[in-house]
Design an enzyme around this catalytic site. Structure first.
Site, PDB file in Angstrom:
ATOM      1  CE  LYS A  96      -3.857  -2.492   2.080  1.00 35.85           C
ATOM      2  NZ  LYS A  96      -3.226  -3.801   2.372  1.00 35.85           N
TER       3      LYS A  96
HETATM    4  O1  LIG Z   1      -4.931  -4.589  -0.042  1.00 38.71           O
HETATM    5  C1  LIG Z   1      -5.295  -5.580   0.593  1.00 38.71           C
HETATM    6  O2  LIG Z   1      -4.851  -6.692   0.315  1.00 38.71           O
HETATM    7  C2  LIG Z   1      -6.401  -5.443   1.555  1.00 38.71           C
HETATM    8  C3  LIG Z   1      -7.359  -4.495   1.257  1.00 38.71           C
HETATM    9  C4  LIG Z   1      -8.576  -4.495   1.948  1.00 38.71           C
HETATM   10  O3  LIG Z   1      -9.488  -3.745   1.650  1.00 38.71           O
HETATM   11  N1  LIG Z   1      -8.749  -5.386   2.949  1.00 38.71           N
HETATM   12  C5  LIG Z   1      -7.791  -6.307   3.300  1.00 38.71           C
HETATM   13  O4  LIG Z   1      -8.054  -7.139   4.189  1.00 38.71           O
HETATM   14  N2  LIG Z   1      -6.584  -6.311   2.647  1.00 38.71           N
HETATM   15  C6  LIG Z   1      -5.499  -7.236   3.040  1.00 38.71           C
HETATM   16  O5  LIG Z   1      -5.915  -8.574   2.742  1.00 38.71           O
HETATM   17  C7  LIG Z   1      -5.513  -9.476   3.775  1.00 38.71           C
HETATM   18  C8  LIG Z   1      -6.753 -10.081   4.417  1.00 38.71           C
HETATM   19  O6  LIG Z   1      -6.419 -11.072   5.344  1.00 38.71           O
HETATM   20  P1  LIG Z   1      -7.487 -12.090   5.994  1.00 38.71           P
HETATM   21  O7  LIG Z   1      -8.592 -11.257   6.531  1.00 38.71           O
HETATM   22  O8  LIG Z   1      -6.689 -12.778   7.044  1.00 38.71           O
HETATM   23  O9  LIG Z   1      -7.942 -13.003   4.894  1.00 38.71           O
HETATM   24  C9  LIG Z   1      -4.644  -8.657   4.719  1.00 38.71           C
HETATM   25  O10 LIG Z   1      -3.293  -8.750   4.270  1.00 38.71           O
HETATM   26  C10 LIG Z   1      -5.139  -7.238   4.531  1.00 38.71           C
HETATM   27  O11 LIG Z   1      -4.137  -6.281   4.775  1.00 38.71           O
END
Ligand SMILES: O=C(O)c1cc(=O)[nH]c(=O)n1[C@@H]1O[C@H](COP(=O)(O)O)[C@@H](O)[C@H]1O
EC number: 4.1.1.23
Length: 276
Positions: A96
């Site tokens: 990001k």
């Molecule tokens: O850019 C991202 O990957 C991201 C954007 C978003 O809106 N929401 C989000 O959860 N993420 C990322 O996606 C991953 C989600 O992880 P879990 O919730 O464990 O599946 C993490 O690395 C977050 O930082």
């Protein structure tokens, strides 16, 4: 990797799953702590177990940077391991980033030259000159934050201007002046449901990176119903629900089972859409 190659991988593996490598030293099985590099040992086992079921890996930099130099080394080793052993996997550095132009150019050098990673998540809010330095690399992708999965997405992204355009819509519209569906994707959270319809009105052909199934409770079925395109157009990420499916010595098998389950659901969605 270009868009067509990504689509071919999706069809061949009947999957559009991205496994998120959000590796936390406090959450990995205890027996790995005696390894020289526990983070890399964990990632290697997860990658070997899940590679047949996914088309992408997304290490999130926060998890590595929180460990200083050791974390950065584990991150580099993980990227190298994927590239050497699973060259068909699309790699997303979830960092990001985004800053004034000359600083963004240094971030771009880090991820696209030094580490030669396929794509990087970028925040759009500093505007054109903060994003374009990432776009000068042939074959590399910017994944721009559009409508994120968290509650705070309401604070700014869903606010409207006088004409009734919401901020995430402005991001989608404006950024198409800088890039196209061959070098830009957008982040849209799986928790956003029917919003995918609004998003597809503005970006009908772009790939979307969709985090938020699994631990955050987003629905894969809903994401596909409102967000899938004839070329799939979706990379759906799950991190914790896969990599921490089991915290014992059986963790890799459990991650494999969990990734396999998601892949099966994805295959059904691809079949229903007549993509495979
Ligand atoms: O850019 C991202 O990957 C991201 C954007 C978003 O809106 N929401 C989000 O959860 N993420 C990322 O996606 C991953 C989600 O992880 P879990 O919730 O464990 O599946 C993490 O690395 C977050 O930082």
């Amino acid at each position: 990797m270009n868009k067509q190659e990504l689509f071919e991988n999706i069809k061949r593996k009947q999957s559009f799953l991205c496994v998120g490598l959000d590796t936390d030293i406090k959450k990995i099985p205890g027996h790995l702590l005696k390894e020289e590099d526990p983070i890399f040992a964990f990632n290697k086992a997860i990658i070997d177990a899940t590679a047949p079921y996914c088309i992408a890996y997304k290490p999130n930099l926060a998890f590595y940077e929180s460990m200083g130099v050791k974390g950065w080394i584990a991150f580099e080793k993980t990227v190298e391991y994927i590239k050497k052993n699973y060259p068909d996997q699309f790699i997303i550095a979830d960092a990001k980033r985004g800053d004034i132009g000359n600083t963004s150019a240094m971030y771009a050098r880090t991820f696209f030259e030094e580490l030669d990673i396929d794509s990087l998540t970028v925040a759009p809010y500093m505007g054109e000159d903060s994003v374009t330095p990432f776009l000068s690399y042939e074959g590399k992708w910017v994944i721009l934050l559009a409508l994120t999965s968290n509650k705070g997405s309401h604070d700014f992204q869903l606010t409207e201007d006088k004409e009734g355009e919401r901020l995430f819509e402005k991001v989608l519209r404006k950024s198409q002046e800088w890039a196209n569906d061959q070098n830009m994707m957008y982040v849209v959270g799986a928790t956003q449901g029917r919003m995918f319809e609004d998003i597809r009105r503005i970006v009908p052909n772009h790939f979307l990176l969709v985090p938020g199934i699994g631990a955050q409770g987003g629905s894969l079925e809903e994401v596909c119903r409102y967000g899938m395109t004839p070329e799939c157009g979706l990379i759906v990420n799950s991190s914790r629900a896969i990599i921490y499916a089991d915290k014992s010595e059986n963790f890799a098998q459990a991650a494999k089972d969990e990734a396999g389950k998601v892949q099966k659901q994805m295959a059904e969605q691809l079949k229903a859409a007549r993509i495979v």
